[in-house]
Every structure is written in structure tokens, then in C-alpha cells.
Design a protein around this motif. Structure first.
Motif, PDB file in Angstrom:
ATOM      1  N   MET A   1       0.833  -1.202   0.000  1.00  0.00           N
ATOM      2  CA  MET A   1       0.000   0.000   0.000  1.00  0.00           C
ATOM      3  C   MET A   1       0.876   1.263   0.000  1.00  0.00           C
ATOM      4  N   ALA A   2       0.510   2.200  -0.872  1.00  0.00           N
ATOM      5  CA  ALA A   2       1.290   3.441  -0.969  1.00  0.00           C
ATOM      6  C   ALA A   2       0.876   4.419   0.131  1.00  0.00           C
ATOM      7  N   ASP A   3       1.598   5.524   0.252  1.00  0.00           N
ATOM      8  CA  ASP A   3       1.248   6.542   1.255  1.00  0.00           C
ATOM      9  C   ASP A   3       0.239   7.544   0.702  1.00  0.00           C
ATOM     10  N   ILE A   4       0.577   8.088  -0.467  1.00  0.00           N
ATOM     11  CA  ILE A   4      -0.293   9.120  -1.059  1.00  0.00           C
ATOM     12  C   ILE A   4      -0.480   8.832  -2.552  1.00  0.00           C
ATOM     13  N   ILE A   5      -1.696   8.988  -3.021  1.00  0.00           N
ATOM     14  CA  ILE A   5      -1.948   8.959  -4.463  1.00  0.00           C
ATOM     15  C   ILE A   5      -2.608  10.284  -4.834  1.00  0.00           C
ATOM     16  N   ILE A   6      -2.063  10.931  -5.870  1.00  0.00           N
ATOM     17  CA  ILE A   6      -2.691  12.157  -6.382  1.00  0.00           C
ATOM     18  C   ILE A   6      -3.252  11.808  -7.749  1.00  0.00           C
ATOM     19  N   LYS A   7      -4.556  12.016  -7.937  1.00  0.00           N
ATOM     20  CA  LYS A   7      -5.151  11.643  -9.231  1.00  0.00           C
ATOM     21  C   LYS A   7      -5.899  12.812  -9.869  1.00  0.00           C
ATOM     22  N   ASN A   8      -6.216  12.626 -11.139  1.00  0.00           N
ATOM     23  CA  ASN A   8      -6.935  13.636 -11.924  1.00  0.00           C
ATOM     24  C   ASN A   8      -6.189  14.961 -12.037  1.00  0.00           C
ATOM     25  N   ALA A   9      -4.875  14.904 -12.071  1.00  0.00           N
ATOM     26  CA  ALA A   9      -4.097  16.147 -12.092  1.00  0.00           C
ATOM     27  C   ALA A   9      -3.495  16.401 -13.470  1.00  0.00           C
ATOM     28  N   TYR A  10      -3.277  17.665 -13.780  1.00  0.00           N
ATOM     29  CA  TYR A  10      -2.367  17.981 -14.881  1.00  0.00           C
ATOM     30  C   TYR A  10      -0.984  17.841 -14.262  1.00  0.00           C
ATOM     31  N   VAL A  11      -0.185  16.929 -14.778  1.00  0.00           N
ATOM     32  CA  VAL A  11       1.120  16.676 -14.164  1.00  0.00           C
ATOM     33  C   VAL A  11       2.215  17.353 -14.983  1.00  0.00           C
ATOM     34  N   LEU A  12       2.773  18.404 -14.398  1.00  0.00           N
ATOM     35  CA  LEU A  12       3.901  19.118 -15.014  1.00  0.00           C
ATOM     36  C   LEU A  12       5.163  18.462 -14.457  1.00  0.00           C
ATOM     37  N   THR A  13       5.716  17.533 -15.202  1.00  0.00           N
ATOM     38  CA  THR A  13       6.821  16.746 -14.613  1.00  0.00           C
ATOM     39  C   THR A  13       8.133  17.515 -14.582  1.00  0.00           C
ATOM     40  N   MET A  14       8.324  18.456 -15.518  1.00  0.00           N
ATOM     41  CA  MET A  14       9.610  19.139 -15.743  1.00  0.00           C
ATOM     42  C   MET A  14      10.687  18.143 -16.183  1.00  0.00           C
ATOM     43  N   ASP A  15      10.248  16.946 -16.536  1.00  0.00           N
ATOM     44  CA  ASP A  15      11.165  15.923 -17.036  1.00  0.00           C
ATOM     45  C   ASP A  15      11.041  15.930 -18.559  1.00  0.00           C
ATOM     46  N   ILE A  33       8.679   9.253  -5.205  1.00  0.00           N
ATOM     47  CA  ILE A  33       7.679   9.035  -6.248  1.00  0.00           C
ATOM     48  C   ILE A  33       7.910   7.622  -6.785  1.00  0.00           C
ATOM     49  N   THR A  34       6.869   6.790  -6.734  1.00  0.00           N
ATOM     50  CA  THR A  34       7.046   5.402  -7.179  1.00  0.00           C
ATOM     51  C   THR A  34       6.334   5.112  -8.504  1.00  0.00           C
ATOM     52  N   GLU A  35       5.414   5.984  -8.878  1.00  0.00           N
ATOM     53  CA  GLU A  35       4.693   5.772 -10.147  1.00  0.00           C
ATOM     54  C   GLU A  35       4.203   7.115 -10.672  1.00  0.00           C
ATOM     55  N   ILE A  36       4.297   7.277 -11.989  1.00  0.00           N
ATOM     56  CA  ILE A  36       3.617   8.410 -12.643  1.00  0.00           C
ATOM     57  C   ILE A  36       2.979   7.854 -13.903  1.00  0.00           C
ATOM     58  N   GLY A  37       1.704   8.054 -14.075  1.00  0.00           N
ATOM     59  CA  GLY A  37       1.059   7.527 -15.282  1.00  0.00           C
ATOM     60  C   GLY A  37      -0.378   7.992 -15.368  1.00  0.00           C
ATOM     61  N   GLU A  38      -1.097   7.384 -16.300  1.00  0.00           N
ATOM     62  CA  GLU A  38      -2.502   7.749 -16.470  1.00  0.00           C
ATOM     63  C   GLU A  38      -3.323   7.262 -15.269  1.00  0.00           C
ATOM     64  N   LYS A  39      -3.024   6.019 -14.869  1.00  0.00           N
ATOM     65  CA  LYS A  39      -3.801   5.387 -13.794  1.00  0.00           C
ATOM     66  C   LYS A  39      -2.862   4.543 -12.956  1.00  0.00           C
ATOM     67  N   THR A  40      -3.365   4.065 -11.815  1.00  0.00           N
ATOM     68  CA  THR A  40      -2.566   3.143 -11.015  1.00  0.00           C
ATOM     69  C   THR A  40      -3.472   2.043 -10.449  1.00  0.00           C
ATOM     70  N   SER A  41      -2.869   0.894 -10.186  1.00  0.00           N
ATOM     71  CA  SER A  41      -3.639  -0.175  -9.540  1.00  0.00           C
ATOM     72  C   SER A  41      -3.380  -0.156  -8.034  1.00  0.00           C
ATOM     73  N   GLU A  42      -2.499   0.768  -7.620  1.00  0.00           N
ATOM     74  CA  GLU A  42      -2.172   0.899  -6.189  1.00  0.00           C
ATOM     75  C   GLU A  42      -3.343   1.487  -5.401  1.00  0.00           C
ATOM     76  N   SER A  43      -3.336   1.258  -4.081  1.00  0.00           N
ATOM     77  CA  SER A  43      -4.215   2.019  -3.207  1.00  0.00           C
ATOM     78  C   SER A  43      -3.326   2.717  -2.176  1.00  0.00           C
ATOM     79  N   ALA A  44      -3.900   3.710  -1.501  1.00  0.00           N
ATOM     80  CA  ALA A  44      -3.096   4.476  -0.543  1.00  0.00           C
ATOM     81  C   ALA A  44      -3.953   4.969   0.608  1.00  0.00           C
ATOM     82  N   ASP A  45      -3.262   5.328   1.723  1.00  0.00           N
ATOM     83  CA  ASP A  45      -3.971   5.887   2.887  1.00  0.00           C
ATOM     84  C   ASP A  45      -4.632   7.204   2.516  1.00  0.00           C
ATOM     85  N   THR A  46      -3.896   8.015   1.758  1.00  0.00           N
ATOM     86  CA  THR A  46      -4.406   9.331   1.386  1.00  0.00           C
ATOM     87  C   THR A  46      -4.548   9.398  -0.126  1.00  0.00           C
TER      88      THR A  46
END
Ligand SMILES: O=c1[nH]cnc2c1ncn2[C@@H]1O[C@H](CO)[C@@H](O)[C@H]1O
Ligand SMILES: [Zn+2]
Length: 432
Positions: A1-15, A33-46
């Protein structure tokens, strides 16, 4: 289980490899940061729904004096020498450790609220600033300011305290705190003292943070004393390296820029402070052309008068355009790089970019505001239209410091009240 998932964002990676994601998800675990993508199968506390928001790397303030928030608006519209020697230094003589603690906490609060996740600081009673950083959850590179003023005894005392601080706090707060040596400037420290500081910094594997060629007065004083400018003096004593962070760098010749580039020196551009104190205009686009790592700093609140790096980005973009009569100079994307990627590089932080494996130092900017509507270009909005107060969420080292405008790190009202009281009492002592 991850700590935080942020979804539905415009992600400005600067990468540059990854580019931006229009509707992305970021997963954070163990401070990284363990994942950046369209979606994730992870769940998180927050889970944070960042609809109508941009997620971007936290801004990095590469030159400030945090506790000087207490002097915000105390001495304005003065010549630099008069400002510093006639007003600020006499007031600083009355500072107590407790003042520095309260002023630093206020600065941390302001930075959390305006999207700054890391900063470089040079001041006194630095244990107190370190404590404030520890409590606030921010990241910082801290140093005790060494103002030798050709007084051997003061030089020794300052250096001893500088070294004690470097050793006491290096890597503290789970590695969020780094320490550096802080010789104030080449016109306030002797050549011998600067060489000694370089030696001690190398021994302790600590970086060096210095004010450099901020004013024409420094340039003239150096020419008179040594027959060469500050950059050449420091070059001749082997002072420079990629572990040096030089603030201001306004009065540079083309030859100086070559040296800074060759030595990998990190430059902190403090555009508002330079404008307010009428110090001059740093040759930023020339430095960038020569590959110098230029980042952004606010300087202390007595010469700015806030710690909002969004303002700093806009001002830098505008000033260099009018100064070169070229509206194509410092485009928004490049200024964002200065505020994020370049800042993180200057402080040696594995952040500044949203990328898997990097530290989770990031912010969520609320774009559902009148002054951000409509939105064609995120880069343009962040530099030219957004304000620090549009930041809704701030995360450092994978921890939420502010969640949807609510500061979690400490009791905000108490920090404000105590800083106000400390500032009033300090100025009363200074004017007594
Ligand atoms: O723009 C500036 N130029 C020179 N000195 C400064 C500036 N801003 C703050 N300080 C001074 O640097 C010392 C930190 O150790 C403090 O005395 C602070 O007032
Ligand atoms: Zn400064």
C-alpha cells in the motif's frame, strides 16, 4: 500500500523525457515518487483528487535569510549600505535565539503556503532555523553567516561556530537538513579567511554559500583592494567548485561568467531584492547561455518583502525581457526550470522533477481561479498569472505539510501571533 496517491491532475513533470500528463496519477511511497502515469492499480492511505489543479515539483528558494521575516517592511527605500549597516545590522544586534526561531517558523509557514519545498539559508542562531525546518517538514541547506570584517578574533569565533553547526546538523531531520559554510561576501571577509573557509568546507564535505558581486560598490572595493574583482580573487584561491552557491552575481564580466561556468558554480538569482535595493541586473541570460546553473532566490524579507517564488519567476521573466529589449528572453518554461530543476541541482537535492525514484517534494496548484481562467498554456499561467496563494497542497519527503489550504505542520495562528509579538519587541529594543 502506498502513502499518497494524487489523481486527476495535470502533471507538469519538468522531465523533458516524459513531458506532461494532461490527466495523470502520481503514487508516493516512503518519501519517493514510485509511479507516474494515467492510472494506477495501487491504493493508498491518502488519495488526493487534484481535479482543476496542476501537480508540479516544489519550488526551491536558493537564497534567503528566513528569520528576516521579522524585518519585513522595517527598513525600505534605502541605499544598500545604509539599509544594511545603518538599519539591519543594528537591529540584528538585538536578535535573540528565540526571535530567530519564531521568524524562521514564520518563514517556513509562508514557504509552505506559497509552494516552496526547499530553501538555502544563511543567518545566525542557526540551530533555531534548523529546529524550525525540522518541525515544519521542509527541506533546507543551512549555514551560519561568517562576517569576519578583517577582525581575526571574530573570524575565528564565527568559523568555530560555523563548523560546530555544520557538524551538528549535517543530515538531520531524516536527511532533510544539509549544512554548508557561509562566508558572507568577498568584501566582508579577507582573502585569507575565505581560503580557510574553503579548506574547512572541503574537509567536512560541506558546500559553501556566499553573496557574490551583489553591488557595484563591492566590485569597486575589490578592484581597489586587490586589483581584481571578487570572481577572479575567488578563482585565484581555488575557492570555486560545484559545491559553491553564489547569491546575486550582478556585477559580472563576460570573463567572470566563463569562470563560473567552467567551475560549475551554482548561481542564485535574486531579482526582486536586486531591484528593490537597486543593486543592478544580473546577466542571467548570458549565464544560462554559458551553461551556468542559475536558480531563483528571494533573499531575506527585508529586501523583497516576501518569500513568494511565483512572484520571483514572473519578475525574472519580465525584467530580463525589458533589459534586453527582447520578449523572447527567459520564456516561461525556462523560468520554471530555474525555480525547480536548477534549484534542486544547486542544493544537491534528488528532486526538482517529477520522476520515478525522485524525492516526493511537490505541490498542487489550484487552477480554478478567476486570474487563471481560461487556460491555454500551463507554463505561461504558472509564471505570468499564478500566485503563491494558489498553492493548495504542499508535500515534502512524501509528507503532507499543507492539505487543501490547511497547514498540518504546526499551529498556524500561533506561529503568526508569536512572530508578530517577537518582531514588535525586537524593533522596540532596536529603537531604544
Ligand atoms: O542582500 C544582502 N546583501 C548583503 N547582506 C545581506 C543581504 N540580505 C541579508 N544580508 C545579511 O547577511 C547576513 C546573513 O548572515 C545578515 O546580516 C543579513 O542581514
Ligand atoms: Zn542575502
Amino acid at each position: 500500500m502506498a502513502d499518497i496517491i494524487i489523481k486527476n491532475a495535470y502533471v507538469l513533470t519538468m522531465d523533458p523525457e516524459k513531458g506532461d500528463l494532461k490527466n495523470g496519477t502520481i503514487v508516493i511511497e516512503d518519501g519517493k515518487i514510485t509511479e507516474i502515469g494515467e492510472k494506477t492499480s495501487e491504493s493508498a492511505d491518502t488519495v488526493i483528487d487534484a481535479k482543476h489543479s496542476v501537480v508540479m515539483p516544489g519550488l526551491v528558494n536558493t537564497h534567503t535569510h528566513a528569520a528576516m521575516t521579522l524585518f519585513r517592511g522595517y527598513a525600505d527605500d534605502l541605499q544598500l549600505a545604509d539599509w544594511l549597516e545603518g538599519h539591519i545590522w543594528p537591529a540584528e544586534a538585538k536578535l535573540t535565539a528565540e526571535d530567530v526561531y519564531k521568524g524562521s517558523l514564520l518563514a517556513c509557514l509562508e514557504m509552505i503556503r506559497s509552494g516552496t519545498t526547499a530553501f538555502a539559508d544563511m543567518y545566525f542562531y542557526m540551530d533555531e532555523t534548523a529546529k524550525a525546518v525540522e518541525i515544519s517538514g521542509l527541506r533546507a541547506s543551512l549555514c551560519h553567516g561568517l562576517i569576519e570584517l578583517w577582525n581575526e578574533e571574530k573570524g575565528e569565533t564565527d568559523l568555530k561556530e560555523g563548523k560546530r553547526f555544520v557538524r551538528a546538523w549535517q543530515g538531520a531531520a531524516d536527511g532533510r537538513i544539509k549544512t554548508m559554510y557561509g562566508p558572507h561576501a568577498p568584501n566582508t571577509c579577507s582573502e585569507e579567511f575565505l581560503a580557510k573557509v574553503r579548506e574547512e568546507a572541503s574537509k567536512d564535505r560541506a558546500g559553501i554559500h556566499i553573496h557574490l558581486l551583489e553591488t557595484e560598490a563591492e566590485l569597486l572595493a575589490m578592484k581597489e583592494r586587490y586589483g581584481k574583482c571578487s570572481v577572479h580573487l575567488l578563482e585565484d584561491i581555488g575557492f570555486f567548485g560545484p559545491d559553491v552557491l553564489a547569491a546575486h552575481c550582478v556585477w559580472l564580466s563576460d570573463g567572470d561568467i566563463e569562470i563560473l561556468g567552467k567551475r560549475g558554480v551554482n548561481v542564485s538569482h535574486n531579482v526582486i531584492s536586486n531591484m528593490k535595493l537597486a543593486s543592478g541586473i544580473a546577466p542571467v541570460h548570458k549565464m544560462l547561455e554559458k551553461g551556468v546553473n542559475v536558480s531563483l532566490g528571494t533573499d531575506g524579507c527585508a529586501s523583497n518583502n516576501n518569500l513568494d517564488l511565483f512572484e520571483e519567476m514572473k519578475t525574472a521573466a519580465l525584467l530580463h525581457k525589458v533589459n534586453t529589449f527582447s520578449p523572447t528572453v527567459l520564456p516561461a518554461r525556462q523560468v520554471l526550470e530555474m525555480g525547480t530543476v536548477n534549484g534542486a541541482k544547486a542544493l544537491g537535492i534528488e528532486a526538482g522533477m517529477l520522476k520515478v525514484g525522485k524525492k516526493a517534494d511537490l505541490i498542487v496548484v489550484d487552477m480554478r481561479k478567476p486570474h487563471l481562467t481560461p487556460c491555454f498554456d500551463i507554463h505561461s499561467h504558472l509564471v505570468y498569472s499564478a500566485r503563491g496563494s494558489d498553492v493548495r497542497t504542499t508535500i515534502v519527503d512524501g509528507k503532507l505539510l499543507m492539505d487543501d489550504y490547511r497547514v498540518l505542520a504546526f499551529d498556524e495562528q500561533k506561529v503568526l501571533e508569536e512572530a508578530q509579538k517577537a518582531a514588535e519587541e525586537l524593533i522596540a529594543r532596536a529603537n531604544a
